[in-house]
Each structure stands twice: as C-alpha cells, then as structure tokens.
Design an enzyme around this catalytic site. Structure first.
Site, PDB file in Angstrom:
ATOM      1  N   ARG A 195     -15.387   1.582  -0.236  1.00  0.00           N
ATOM      2  CA  ARG A 195     -15.133   0.258   0.330  1.00  0.00           C
ATOM      3  C   ARG A 195     -15.104   0.354   1.846  1.00  0.00           C
ATOM      4  NH1 ARG A 195      -9.570  -2.624  -1.087  1.00  0.00           N
ATOM      5  NH2 ARG A 195      -8.731  -1.083   0.367  1.00  0.00           N
ATOM      6  N   GLU A 211     -11.257 -11.035  -4.338  1.00  0.00           N
ATOM      7  CA  GLU A 211      -9.806 -10.925  -4.150  1.00  0.00           C
ATOM      8  C   GLU A 211      -9.194 -12.116  -3.445  1.00  0.00           C
ATOM      9  OE1 GLU A 211      -8.916  -7.161  -2.308  1.00  0.00           O
ATOM     10  OE2 GLU A 211     -10.501  -7.358  -0.839  1.00  0.00           O
ATOM     11  N   ARG A 222     -10.617   3.871  -0.679  1.00  0.00           N
ATOM     12  CA  ARG A 222     -10.059   3.006   0.378  1.00  0.00           C
ATOM     13  C   ARG A 222     -10.289   3.681   1.731  1.00  0.00           C
ATOM     14  NH1 ARG A 222      -5.940   1.862  -3.869  1.00  0.00           N
ATOM     15  NH2 ARG A 222      -5.655  -0.401  -3.954  1.00  0.00           N
ATOM     16  N   HIS A 263       0.814  -1.219   0.000  1.00  0.00           N
ATOM     17  CA  HIS A 263       0.000   0.000   0.000  1.00  0.00           C
ATOM     18  C   HIS A 263       0.843   1.262   0.000  1.00  0.00           C
ATOM     19  CE1 HIS A 263      -3.246  -2.839   0.674  1.00  0.00           C
ATOM     20  NE2 HIS A 263      -3.960  -1.927   0.048  1.00  0.00           N
ATOM     21  N   CYS A 301     -10.263  -3.167  -9.869  1.00  0.00           N
ATOM     22  CA  CYS A 301      -9.784  -1.968  -9.174  1.00  0.00           C
ATOM     23  C   CYS A 301      -8.364  -2.157  -8.629  1.00  0.00           C
ATOM     24  CB  CYS A 301     -10.736  -1.553  -8.067  1.00  0.00           C
ATOM     25  SG  CYS A 301     -10.896  -2.785  -6.774  1.00  0.00           S
ATOM     26  N   ASN A 342      -4.707  -7.035  -6.816  1.00  0.00           N
ATOM     27  CA  ASN A 342      -3.511  -7.009  -5.953  1.00  0.00           C
ATOM     28  C   ASN A 342      -3.554  -8.182  -4.981  1.00  0.00           C
ATOM     29  OD1 ASN A 342      -3.154  -4.564  -7.198  1.00  0.00           O
ATOM     30  ND2 ASN A 342      -3.950  -3.367  -5.497  1.00  0.00           N
ATOM     31  N   ASP A 343      -4.710  -8.350  -4.365  1.00  0.00           N
ATOM     32  CA  ASP A 343      -4.834  -9.453  -3.408  1.00  0.00           C
ATOM     33  C   ASP A 343      -5.112 -10.773  -4.108  1.00  0.00           C
ATOM     34  OD1 ASP A 343      -4.299  -8.491  -0.816  1.00  0.00           O
ATOM     35  OD2 ASP A 343      -6.107  -7.266  -0.955  1.00  0.00           O
ATOM     36  N   ARG A 386       2.431  -9.614  -0.921  1.00  0.00           N
ATOM     37  CA  ARG A 386       2.628  -8.496  -1.862  1.00  0.00           C
ATOM     38  C   ARG A 386       3.528  -7.405  -1.297  1.00  0.00           C
ATOM     39  NH1 ARG A 386      -3.503  -5.927  -1.603  1.00  0.00           N
ATOM     40  NH2 ARG A 386      -2.598  -3.906  -2.073  1.00  0.00           N
TER      41      ARG A 386
HETATM   42  C1  PEP Z   1      -6.761  -5.153  -4.468  1.00  0.00           C
HETATM   43  O1  PEP Z   1      -6.494  -6.022  -3.635  1.00  0.00           O
HETATM   44  O2  PEP Z   1      -6.532  -5.292  -5.688  1.00  0.00           O
HETATM   45  C2  PEP Z   1      -7.363  -3.888  -4.046  1.00  0.00           C
HETATM   46  C3  PEP Z   1      -7.770  -2.997  -4.914  1.00  0.00           C
HETATM   47  O3  PEP Z   1      -7.411  -3.639  -2.721  1.00  0.00           O
HETATM   48  P1  PEP Z   1      -6.126  -3.186  -1.875  1.00  0.00           P
HETATM   49  O4  PEP Z   1      -5.019  -2.915  -2.816  1.00  0.00           O
HETATM   50  O5  PEP Z   1      -6.502  -1.985  -1.087  1.00  0.00           O
HETATM   51  O6  PEP Z   1      -5.887  -4.391  -1.015  1.00  0.00           O
HETATM   52 MG    MG Z   2      -7.323  -5.843  -1.671  1.00  0.00          MG
END
Ligand code: PEP
Ligand code: MG
Length: 599
Positions: A346, A449, A309, A202, A520, A472-473, A483
């Site tokens: 979210r 995710e 977020r 993040h 996203c 991402n997750d 990650r």
């Molecule tokens: C993701 O996991 O792709 C996502 C958009 O949420 P975050 O990056 O905040 O975990």
């Molecule tokens: Mg996520």
C-alpha cells in the site's frame, strides 16, 4: 494492596511482569539488560556523561553574551544543580547496579520516578521544575547516544535480555505512537498498557501483529502503576492487575500455559490448505509493517501479503524520509522474503494517528490539527506531495521486477483522486522506461475505506484491478467515530447494520464485476466474523500472521452455502446486537461472537 484497572482488550493473552514506566516518545531510548560483568563500566559511562554535560553547562555559562537576561544564567545553574543531584544520577546508578538496566534505561526510569514527585508538589514553581529535569535528562541521553562503545556492547547485552531473574518486563506509558511501536518490536518488553487509544488504533494493530498481550485506553494506568510494580496484563479481558495476590498470580500463570498450548496446537494447521467443507478455496494473506515481517508471514502459512503498510518506513524519521533507493531495497526485501508469493504494497498512509514527525497521536489530536482523521491523510497526502509520491511509485514498480507485487492505494474517495493517482502512475511508468530502469507492471487496487467509495463502486471497479476493504477506517468513517479515541470506543461497532450492508454490497458488486476483493482491516483476522464474511461471498482475507491459524480453523468448519443463506437475515437487523444474535441463532451457536472475539 492489589488493584484492578480496566481498559480495552486489544491483543490477546496474558503477560506477567515488572512494570517499566516510559514517558511518551521515549520508547526509542535503548532498553536492554547489561552483562553483570559490565555493571561498573556502565555506571562509569553514566558518570562520564554527567561530567561531559556538566562541562557543557560550564561552557554555556562562560560564553553567555552580556546582554542575555539574568534568568537564563540562573536557569543554567538550576540545570547544573539537578544534574549533580544524587536523586538523579545516584538513583539511576542504583537501577544499573540492582537491576542491570543499561544507563539510558536507568536514567529514564529514574526520570519517571522523579517526575511523579514533581507532579505531586503543591508549590507551582517547584512543579514546573519537572520540565527542567526533563531537559537535563534529554542532554544526558544525547550525550550517551554519542558514545560509540555503547552501540557495540548493546548487541551482546541484548542476548542477556532474560537476565535479572526470570521476570519479564512490561511497558506502561500514557501513550505509545505507532512510530514508537517499531522500537517496541525490537525491545525486551512482553506486553504493554497505555492510558489512551482505541481497539483499531495503529498502536493496537501493531501489538496484535506482535501477538503480545496489550491493553489500551486504561485512562489512569500510568499514574496508578509505579515503576517496578508486579502487574498482570489480561489482554483478553482488558484488565490490569497491580500487585496480584499469590492465588491470582497462580491462576494467571495457569492461563498463560493454556494459551501457549492452544497456540502450538493451532500452529499444526500451518500446511493445511484453507478449504471450506463445501470445497471453496479461501485465500488467507498476511498484513505486515516492515520487510522483515515477511518471515513470520511465510511461517504462518499465509498465501502472500495482502497489506504491507509502507508508512512504517517513513515514520519517526523527522525530515530524513526514505529516498527511492532505500524504498526499493525495502520493498525488494519483502518481495524476495515471500519467495514468489504475491505482495500487496500500500502506498503511504501518513496522517491521522500515524503522523510523520514522531508526535504522539494525542498531541496531534489536541494541538496541531483539529480532526487529523478527516484531514490530509493517505492518498490525499501523497497527491499533495507529488515528488514524494512518484519516488515511492518508482521504487514499487522497480521492486516488482523481483516478484509479484500489487500496488494498493489507500483512502480514495472520488473520481478526481482516482484520475490524479492514475496520472502519477502513468507518469512514473514513462519515466522508468525512458531512463532504462528495470521495472514490471503490477495489478492496481483501491482500498474501500470511506463510505463515498463504498457507495460509488462502479467507478472503482472500472479503474482498478481489485479492491481491498479497509474495515478499520470504513467503520470509523461510516459511524463518525475516531478509531483511536478511547472515549468513544464503546460506539465503534463492526456489527452496526450500516457497516455490514456496505461490506456485503462491496463484496457482491466486486464479485459480479469479476474483480478480486479482500478485507484487510481487523475484521478479517477476527474469527468471530469469519463465517459471516464467507457467507457474504468473501474469499480473500488479510490479517496479522499470528491470526492466520485461528481463522483457518474456522474456515475448515464452514459450509459457505449454509452461511450464504443466513446473511440476508443478519443484514436485515436494526441494531448491532440484533445482527450478532441473528448470526448466532442461525448458526445454532450458544456463545456470543462478541465475547469470543479476539480483537
Ligand atoms: C483499514 O482501515 O482497515 C486498514 C487496513 O488500514 P489501516 O488500518 O492501516 O488504516
Ligand atoms: Mg485504513
């Protein structure tokens, strides 16, 4: 001598500036330049703080109960000696006089210099005195923070942020937590480097949202770079050059100018509708972290917010979490800021690399929780804190009375979690109606995710109005790769066939069910994936406002029917490299998308 340090490129562009070394967790120390006319006053502020802290020590020593160990009194003597040492206050005053740093910044800069000297000491006893020095500086910073005149003058000093020559400043730290990044957003730094972190941590995500060059996972950077060194951060290559030669410096200045030109060229696309060659209208949405980010989102030409977020409102605040009213006002500001465009908010995604208490991710990883990414995170955390969750839901449904809001739930993985979430939502809606509060219904979405969700989609399609794929997750959990961990960053690969198949399947099933689906995660804002995602049937992308123009440029050149025909070949690849090559050769391109990739 010039040295090169390699890390992970996480946010594009080139930053050239003087290094400011900041200890982890100290990014929130105010960093600003002071007006040259106030140098003397600022030094006096520092000296006054020293005297106040000295009096505090005198008082502590005087009031020590007679039965405390003698070591404690001796320790206070050591602290007092450190406080009086010219190497601390004298040298910090020099930072104020010579570079016009404010007192807090000067102190933490000097602490970094001294901490290194302590680290290099052979004698273990002396080495341990670093902790004492840190405690003394902590006291001084607290004392300076109580000084009310400082807050008043800081605002006018901020306007002077380019004073001190025309040298920009870049931040170098072992680690920057996502909570720290919020302070960073308001600071004078034009780029940063950290020793740890992954491409979709993040911290990296917030850097991309700010569009400032950044390199993470640079291992020894904070040891190799010294306070005030001239450094180049190459955010495209993941390279840091310390003390560059004049020729290298000139080359990078040229590249800086080129990328500024490219950005202003792309900015012209702002009002161009995102429509493909075959007439498909594509929705390009913005990811934001704070209500004030609505402004850049709108300016980027985004068609709304696809991911707010909300956890950034909660982080770095200790026990002082936002109540319903504060949240309602924040969501309302974002909604009104988007001027009638939809805002997808979210519910909090606390946990993993976004802890609540201001701990750094590495502290969390190594000390307090074994596997935070697999622990009490996102909806799991919300369901374990029902009154907190209901407070947030109430604020969201009330904010929805001021404009179109969609509510998005992170990290759901089972029917049981879906049921519990829906129960809380219905409970809150009844509460709001009974109490006569103004509220409005919202579309409800689930983030896809975790693989468990991607493999039981009919459940999700039955209970939710739309899906949003958090790549991402989804990548992290599918490939079992943290990650945020630079040690396994080379294994984190969006091109992995398992990831591509889950993505394609989720998009196809949502479309077949007539439900909205968007991506996203960072893949949505990476132009290297635009054609592929369009070919999979995706029509809604959510990304950092700074990425909207580059993705739009790709959208304008695509024929989705052609891309759709290519997808089966890409999906049949056995390994990431092959999937990437398959896409390239089918598109007839010669450049590897991985190389062209911005992220
Ligand atoms: C993701 O996991 O792709 C996502 C958009 O949420 P975050 O990056 O905040 O975990
Ligand atoms: Mg996520």
């Amino acid at each position: 001598m010039s040295i090169q340090i390699f890390g992970l490129p996480v946010s594009r562009g080139v930053a050239i500036g003087r290094a400011v070394l900041v200890a982890s967790g100290r990014v929130d120390v105010p960093h600003h330049f002071i007006d040259p006319a106030r140098v003397e006053a600022e030094v006096t502020r520092l000296l006054t703080a020293r005297d106040v802290v000295n009096d505090e020590f005198d008082l502590l020593k005087r009031d020590l109960p007679s039965d405390v160990p003698t070591e404690l009194a001796a320790l206070l003597d050591v602290h007092q000696m450190l406080l009086q040492d010219e190497a601390l206050i004298g040298a910090a005053s020099d930072w104020i006089i010579e570079r016009h740093y404010n007192a807090e910044w000067a102190l933490s800069a000097q602490l970094e210099v001294l901490a290194r000297q302590f680290d290099e000491m052979e004698d273990a006893y002396l080495r341990e005195r670093k902790a004492d020095l840190e405690q003394v500086v902590e006291r001084l910073l607290r004392c300076l923070g109580r000084d009310e005149t400082a807050a008043a003058t800081a605002a006018s000093d901020m306007a002077q942020s380019d004073f001190g020559g025309d040298e920009p400043l870049v931040l170098v730290a072992a680690d920057i937590s996502p909570a720290d990044m919020i302070h960073f957003k308001r600071s004078v730094f034009t780029g940063f480097v950290t020793d740890v972190g992954g491409k979709t941590s993040h911290t990296a995500i917030v850097a991309r949202s700010m569009d400032i060059p950044a390199v993470v996972g640079a291992r020894q950077a904070s040891n190799l770079i010294r306070q005030d060194d001239c450094i180049i951060i190459d955010g495209d290559a993941g390279l840091i050059i310390v003390d560059p030669s004049p020729i290298v410096l000139e080359e990078y200045r040229f590249r800086q100018r080129q990328s500024e030109l490219e950005r202003s060229r792309l900015a012209r696309l702002r009002h161009t509708p995102a429509v493909t060659l075959d007439g498909e209208r594509i929705e390009l949405l913005a990811n934001i972290e704070l209500p004030e980010d609505a402004e850049p989102a709108l300016e980027s030409g985004a068609a709304g917010v696809g991911l707010f977020r909300s956890e950034f409102l909660f982080m770095g605040r200790g026990d002082n979490l936002p109540d319903e009213e504060e949240q309602y006002n924040a969501y309302r500001r974002a909604v009104e800021g988007m001027k009638g465009l939809p805002v997808t908010i979210r519910t909090v995604d606390i946990g993993a690399d976004k802890p609540l208490e201001g701990m750094t991710p590495s502290e969390l990883r190594h000390e307090s929780v074994l596997n935070p990414a697999l622990g009490l995170r996102a909806i799991r955390w919300s369901l374990s804190e029902p009154s907190m969750f209901r407070r947030q839901l109430r604020a969201l449904y009330r904010a929805a009375a001021h404009g179109p809001v969609k509510v998005l739930i992170p990290m759901l993985g089972s029917l049981q979690e879906i049921r519990q979430t829906l129960e809380q939502i219905h409970h809150v809606q009844r509460q709001l109606t009974e109490s006569g509060k103004v509220w409005a219904p919202c579309e409800l979405g689930a983030m896809i995710e975790v693989p468990a969700a991607a493999m039981t989609l009919p459940l999700f399609l039955r209970h939710f109005d739309f899906l949003s794929i958090g790549t991402n997750d989804l990548i992290q959990y599918t490939l079992a790769i943290d990650r945020a961990d630079e040690a396994v960053a080379h294994l984190y690969d969006p091109w992995h066939p398992a990831v591509l198949q889950l993505l394609a399947n989720t998009i196809a099933q949502a479309r077949a069910a007539g439900k909205g689906v968007s991506v996203c995660g960072e893949m949505a804002g990476d132009p290297a994936f635009t054609e592929l995602l369009l070919g999979m049937g995706l029509r809604s992308f959510s990304m950092h406002p700074t990425q909207v123009a580059s993705v739009k440029q790709r959208v304008l050149r695509v024929d989705t029917r052609r891309m759709q025909a290519i997808v089966p070949d890409v999906l049949s690849a056995d390994e990431p490299e092959q999937a990437c090559q398959q896409l390239l050769s089918s598109m007839g391109a010669s450049l590897a998308p991985k190389v062209a990739s911005a992220a």
